[in-house]
Design an enzyme around this catalytic site. Structure first.
Site: not given
Ligand code: T1G
Length: 697
Positions: A105, A102, A63, A125
């Site tokens: 999912e 997500g 998400a 999450e």
């Molecule tokens: N949403 C918004 N921005 C995101 C994002 C996300 N999910 N993931 C990364 N970014 C932005 C981050 O802030 C950065 O921005 C840029 O992308 C590059 O990220 C309903 C509720 C995917 C492994 O927890 O673990 O789904 O600083 O520097 O090292 O069940 O990002 O450039 O402006 O980290 O290559 C669950 C979170 C969400 C994954 C890539 N997903 N992301 O790592 O790049 S909750 C996560 C990561 C959800 C549902 C629920 C990592 C990555 P900026 P980065 P990276």
């Protein structure tokens, strides 16, 4: 259709491609576009199967976290996934990069999953203070054994493609990297084989015995240390095992919104974005990182060896210098020991270890071997005299443009840089022990340090998979300066009446991985002792100075490494047990100083600890040693065991209110006005009704 989504008919297969850089977050626009695309395909009725794939570096990374806390906009992800699952033609998810949260999912809502060899699959999450809220806790234990599902959901750690295939999470590992084509080929086979839809919700949920569930819950509760999300994850998985699918989904949603509305979610998402924001420093606008391939390390003790291993594990070539053959042998065995540990933990293949030791790593007693390296990191004994001598030598040997770095954890980098004719090439790279494990790296910027060299420090940190924090020069930089201050508050409250063991209990209950006295014993009490002796000449004579720790050190008790410190470590108590002699030493000092021990409850202990930490942190930000309050949070979270579900000391202060912190400082100042002087920045923000977060933009 928003350009985020493209839909093409390839024969009788509809291919839906998503392109929402940088990580294909499932933002509102993406959800809307995906829903329209699926509905459009079904309405046209031309396709016999659908393939969903993503452009760019990754499948959906979940998400869009930036939308959290804002009013949720339909289509909501659970509904969209239900709609994908309910389509009348098979849907194939073609996955590369990371299918996270997500994103996974959505893939589990699809009927079939094809993954690239290097793809990763995870539900992280819990690391955001949440749980998978779009059916992940209900569908995953239907696809894979519930123990594996629980491990993925409560740890948040992703698994690789081979394990995903073995567990049954994916149906095929694709040849090559063109996932669009791989998806189409798989869908083609389905059509040829007459395979139809396969709804995950229709599968029976795997289960585990009540005993196994109880054991798992106890284990998760222990490692959670106050975080609420991991236990909510187990509640949702219980619902999957005991309720019909739609009731389980409803229960998951309830648990999800409880967490979404919790302070812990706010704190952990603050930590997530702060870990990424902290790398945005002014010098990156003008500086260009220099190429670093060959690294020199001076000193092969615990820190030097750890730094060498950290560099070797990231593929760099390392030359380590020690003073004599005996020390060379010691360094060699430390480095190969650490690499051996990495092999044991499956972090490094045996062949790779052997290749490193054969080709990429060498130990020498000849500084001349640093003539061609791109960077040298000095990690010798924490003495200014010794460091000045090393930098004088390095300055005369290293090639022009080589970066000279010090791993000093307290000392004045400007004074060290002044020993060279190239202070612009001198920087502090302060690693934390064990250096090849701890994620934090303080990049200490001296008065003369050039922007290129700062940019090189941050680029190196990224390569070493470290979280780098920019720090200005002062005694102890960001982390150790703040540690020294709240450490004093802890010692002062023990002198006033608290037991060190009660303090450790109160702070581990607060969420710290370890209490300050146990940490002291682990790091070695002699380090703190040496530091207290070093700063003694600068100490304010009016400052309260508890001596019990010095008394313990004078007995040669430095903690774990001597079997005794604040705790006793022996066969019967490897984790340490309280030492009655320590209580006697403290009582004796109180008697000598005429101090009547008073009752200090855990609430007051926390207030004192946090007031001291926040107050000194505000000074560090106020003086520009740290760029922003989030830099302090990232430092304490990644280097000092501060509980992530509290977001860091500055976030914590905003949560409890700066007025409360100031009021506590005022209250404590009545008994010790020398130590408890409020930081100007704290007073300013509180008087303006502002927060530390307001300075993070
Ligand atoms: N949403 C918004 N921005 C995101 C994002 C996300 N999910 N993931 C990364 N970014 C932005 C981050 O802030 C950065 O921005 C840029 O992308 C590059 O990220 C309903 C509720 C995917 C492994 O927890 O673990 O789904 O600083 O520097 O090292 O069940 O990002 O450039 O402006 O980290 O290559 C669950 C979170 C969400 C994954 C890539 N997903 N992301 O790592 O790049 S909750 C996560 C990561 C959800 C549902 C629920 C990592 C990555 P900026 P980065 P990276």
């Amino acid at each position: 259709m928003p350009s985020l989504i493209n839909v093409n008919l390839e024969g009788d297969i509809a291919v839906i491609g998503i392109d929402n850089p940088p990580v294909n977050a499932l933002s509102h626009a993406v959800r809307e576009g995906l829903q329209e695309a699926v509905r459009g395909v079904l309405k046209d009725g031309l396709a016999k199967a659908i393939v969903i794939y993503c452009e760019g570096r990754s499948f959906f990374a979940g998400a869009d976290i930036r939308e959290f806390g804002k009013p949720p906009m339909p289509p909501h992800l659970p509904d969209l996934i239900d709609e994908i699952e309910a389509t009348t033609i098979p849907v194939v998810a073609a996955i590369h990069g990371t299918a996270l949260g997500g994103g996974l999912e959505v893939a589990m809502g699809a009927h079939y999953r094809v993954g690239a060899k290097s793809a990763k699959f995870g539900l992280p999450e819990v690391a955001l203070g949440l749980l998978p809220g779009a059916g992940g806790t209900q569908r995953l234990p239907r696809l894979i054994p519930v123990e594996d599902a629980a491990a993925m959901i409560t740890s948040g750690k992703p698994i690789g493609a081979r394990k995903a295939l073995a567990l049954g999470l994916i149906d095929e590992i694709a040849e090559g990297s063109d996932m669009r084509a791989a998806g189409v080929n798989f869908a083609r086979k389905l059509i040829e084989d007459g395979q139809g839809v396969r709804m995950t919700r229709a599968l029976a949920c795997n289960s585990m015995s009540d005993e196994a569930a109880a054991t798992l819950r106890a284990k998760v509760a222990k490692s959670a240390r106050g975080a609420i999300a991991p236990l909510s994850c187990l509640d949702a998985i219980d619902a999957a095992m005991t309720l019909p699918f739609d009731l389980g989904l409803k229960r998951e949603r309830e648990l999800f919104y409880d967490l979404m509305n919790s302070d812990q979610r706010g704190a952990m998402i603050h930590a997530f974005f702060s870990d990424r924001q902290v790398g945005k420093v002014p010098e990156l606008a003008t500086g260009t990182a220099r190429e670093i391939a060959q690294v020199g390390v001076v000193g092969g003790g615990t820190m030097g060896a750890g730094i060498a291993v950290s560099a070797l594990l990231s593929g760099l070539d390392v030359t380590l210098a020690e003073r004599d053959d005996e020390a060379v042998a010691g360094a060699q065995s430390r480095v190969s020991g650490m690499l051996g540990e990495a092999v044991k933990r499956g972090k490094l293949a045996e062949a790779a270890r052997d290749a490193i030791l054969a080709g990429k790593f060498r130990v020498t007693t000849n500084y001349g071997d640093f003539a061609d390296v791109d960077l040298v990191i000095e990690a010798v004994f924490e003495s200014m005299e010794v460091k000045k001598d090393v930098f004088t030598k390095l300055d005369s040997i290293c090639k022009p443009g080589a970066i000279l770095a010090s791993n000093t954890s307290y000392l004045d980098l400007n004074e060290i840089a002044a020993m060279t004719n190239r202070p612009q090439d001198v920087i502090g790279l302060h690693f934390f022990s064990p250096a090849h494990v701890m994620r934090l790296l303080e990049v200490v910027v001296g008065n003369e340090t050039s922007a290129d060299v700062v940019a090189s420090g941050f680029a190196l940190a990224k390569r070493l998979k470290k979280v780098a924090v920019r720090a200005g020069v002062c005694d102890g930089f960001i982390g150790n300066r703040i540690l020294s201050h709240y450490g004093k508050a802890v010692y002062n409250m023990v002198l006033a009446g608290a037991s060190p063991y009660a303090v450790d209990k109160a702070l581990t209950d607060f969420g710290l991985a370890m209490g300050p006295f146990a940490v002291g014993d682990l790091a070695g009490l002699d380090i703190g002792w040496a530091n207290r002796k070093r700063v003694a000449p600068m100490r304010d004579p009016n400052e309260t100075y508890p001596e019990f720790a010095d008394r313990i050190c004078e007995l040669g008790r430095f903690g774990r490494k001597t079997g005794r410190g604040f705790y006793i470590y022996d066969e019967t108590s490897r984790g340490g047990r309280p030492d009655p002699e320590v209580e006697e030493i403290i009582a004796k000092e109180r008697a000598e100083k005429g101090i009547e021990a008073r009752e200090i409850d855990s609430g007051e202990m926390i207030d004192r600890y946090m007031a001291a930490m926040v107050n000194e942190s505000a000074r560090v930000v106020g003086e520009g040693i740290a760029l922003r309050p989030l830099d302090v949070d990232v430092t304490l979270l990644n280097g000092y065991g501060f509980p992530r579900w509290r977001g860091g000391p500055m976030h914590y202060a905003d949560t409890v209110g700066l007025e409360k912190i100031l009021a506590d400082i005022g209250r404590f100042a009545e008994e010790d006005a020398t130590f408890w002087k409020p930081a100007p920045l704290l007073e300013k923000l509180a008087s303006e009704g502002r927060t530390f977060a307001s300075l993070n933009a």
